[in-house]
Design a protein around this motif. Sequence first.
Motif, PDB file in Angstrom:
ATOM      1  N   HIS A  16       0.819  -1.210   0.000  1.00  0.00           N
ATOM      2  CA  HIS A  16       0.000   0.000   0.000  1.00  0.00           C
ATOM      3  C   HIS A  16       0.858   1.268   0.000  1.00  0.00           C
ATOM      4  CE1 HIS A  16      -2.507  -3.217   1.740  1.00  0.00           C
ATOM      5  NE2 HIS A  16      -3.516  -2.603   1.130  1.00  0.00           N
ATOM      6  N   LYS A  19       2.497   1.828  -3.372  1.00  0.00           N
ATOM      7  CA  LYS A  19       1.605   2.412  -4.380  1.00  0.00           C
ATOM      8  C   LYS A  19       1.455   3.923  -4.182  1.00  0.00           C
ATOM      9  CE  LYS A  19      -1.154  -1.731  -5.402  1.00  0.00           C
ATOM     10  NZ  LYS A  19      -0.584  -1.879  -6.750  1.00  0.00           N
ATOM     11  N   LEU A  20       1.358   4.352  -2.937  1.00  0.00           N
ATOM     12  CA  LEU A  20       1.314   5.787  -2.662  1.00  0.00           C
ATOM     13  C   LEU A  20       2.616   6.453  -3.111  1.00  0.00           C
ATOM     14  CD1 LEU A  20      -0.288   6.566   0.828  1.00  0.00           C
ATOM     15  CD2 LEU A  20      -1.211   7.046  -1.447  1.00  0.00           C
ATOM     16  N   PHE A 127       4.279  10.208   4.227  1.00  0.00           N
ATOM     17  CA  PHE A 127       2.961   9.706   3.847  1.00  0.00           C
ATOM     18  C   PHE A 127       2.776   8.341   4.500  1.00  0.00           C
ATOM     19  CE2 PHE A 127       6.114   8.847   0.633  1.00  0.00           C
ATOM     20  CZ  PHE A 127       5.961   7.511   0.304  1.00  0.00           C
ATOM     21  N   SER A 129       0.001   4.751   5.580  1.00  0.00           N
ATOM     22  CA  SER A 129      -1.136   3.857   5.320  1.00  0.00           C
ATOM     23  C   SER A 129      -1.604   3.304   6.659  1.00  0.00           C
ATOM     24  CB  SER A 129      -0.712   2.708   4.400  1.00  0.00           C
ATOM     25  OG  SER A 129      -1.736   1.731   4.319  1.00  0.00           O
ATOM     26  N   PRO A 179      -0.108  12.901   2.724  1.00  0.00           N
ATOM     27  CA  PRO A 179      -0.953  11.901   2.060  1.00  0.00           C
ATOM     28  C   PRO A 179      -1.101  10.633   2.892  1.00  0.00           C
ATOM     29  CG  PRO A 179       0.710  12.763   0.556  1.00  0.00           C
ATOM     30  CD  PRO A 179       1.087  13.224   1.928  1.00  0.00           C
ATOM     31  N   CYS A 181      -3.476   6.538   2.936  1.00  0.00           N
ATOM     32  CA  CYS A 181      -4.512   5.664   2.380  1.00  0.00           C
ATOM     33  C   CYS A 181      -4.983   4.709   3.464  1.00  0.00           C
ATOM     34  CB  CYS A 181      -3.981   4.885   1.169  1.00  0.00           C
ATOM     35  SG  CYS A 181      -2.775   3.601   1.571  1.00  0.00           S
ATOM     36  N   PRO A 191      -5.022   1.647  -2.424  1.00  0.00           N
ATOM     37  CA  PRO A 191      -5.202   3.103  -2.462  1.00  0.00           C
ATOM     38  C   PRO A 191      -6.172   3.509  -3.566  1.00  0.00           C
ATOM     39  CG  PRO A 191      -2.895   2.564  -2.153  1.00  0.00           C
ATOM     40  CD  PRO A 191      -3.598   1.268  -2.436  1.00  0.00           C
ATOM     41  N   GLU A 195      -7.034   9.058  -3.240  1.00  0.00           N
ATOM     42  CA  GLU A 195      -5.842   9.039  -2.385  1.00  0.00           C
ATOM     43  C   GLU A 195      -4.570   9.202  -3.205  1.00  0.00           C
ATOM     44  OE1 GLU A 195      -7.611   6.226   1.232  1.00  0.00           O
ATOM     45  OE2 GLU A 195      -6.729   5.304  -0.562  1.00  0.00           O
ATOM     46  N   LYS A 196      -4.529   8.577  -4.374  1.00  0.00           N
ATOM     47  CA  LYS A 196      -3.347   8.714  -5.237  1.00  0.00           C
ATOM     48  C   LYS A 196      -3.253  10.114  -5.832  1.00  0.00           C
ATOM     49  CE  LYS A 196      -4.285   4.853  -7.495  1.00  0.00           C
ATOM     50  NZ  LYS A 196      -4.183   3.715  -8.451  1.00  0.00           N
ATOM     51  N   ALA A 199      -1.771  12.263  -3.248  1.00  0.00           N
ATOM     52  CA  ALA A 199      -0.330  11.982  -3.156  1.00  0.00           C
ATOM     53  C   ALA A 199       0.430  12.631  -4.309  1.00  0.00           C
ATOM     54  CB  ALA A 199      -0.093  10.473  -3.147  1.00  0.00           C
TER      55      ALA A 199
END
Length: 224
Positions: A16, A19-20, A127, A129, A179, A181, A191, A195-196, A199
């Motif tokens: 996760h 990915k952010l 950032f 998660s 940011p 998620c 995400p 959310e992306k 970011a």
Amino acid sequence: MANARVGIVYYSLYGHVRKLAEAVVEGLDVAGCTAELLQVPEILSPEALKRLGAPSKAPDKVAQVADLKGYDGLLFGSPTRFGMIAGPLKRFMDSMGHTHFDDTPLVKIPRSLWKEEGLSGKPAGGFVSTGTQGGGQETTLLSLQIMLTHHGMMFVPLGYTTPLLNNMDEVHGASAWGPGCYAGPEGARVPSDLEKDIARHYGWKFGSIAAKLKEANEKHDSDE
């Protein structure tokens, strides 16, 4: 504007945070920055990772403390563990204060990134998660800021610089701190596009500030 080099130091067990990080990189690219993803060393055994059902690690470079001075700015990404950054990232950041010795023929000179103020004056941010709402997105970034302050770094928050943060039509992570998620209680949620997008915006904002600071520092150095 100067081309700033930004290192993204992260830990991601289930992907996760990774990915952010990708979305943040896209924003940094828009700002004209060169970004590099740096994953911190894993502290769990292969057996433990298998039992947890963790996927294979991304092929990103493994972060090294000695390399951090070479970046114009640093971003840190982490899942939340009880309202704070995860153990692997904490362990890596603790090592930024460890003393090592440079050998010379006559004397051993103690050095550490923290003692040398190697990161002082550089912009930084983060950032996160979390599994659920209220899982510690703000407190995790607050605890991160404490560590960055000890290095003399300048924390760059997301703030309310994008209306995306005010979206009330869907559940989403992120706060004025940075940011974020939601992974869901079982880690099944990925995400969201929102959310992306947040970011990406943060990556652009951070990159713009890092580039301006680098340009100002270069001008200051040339004027001396």
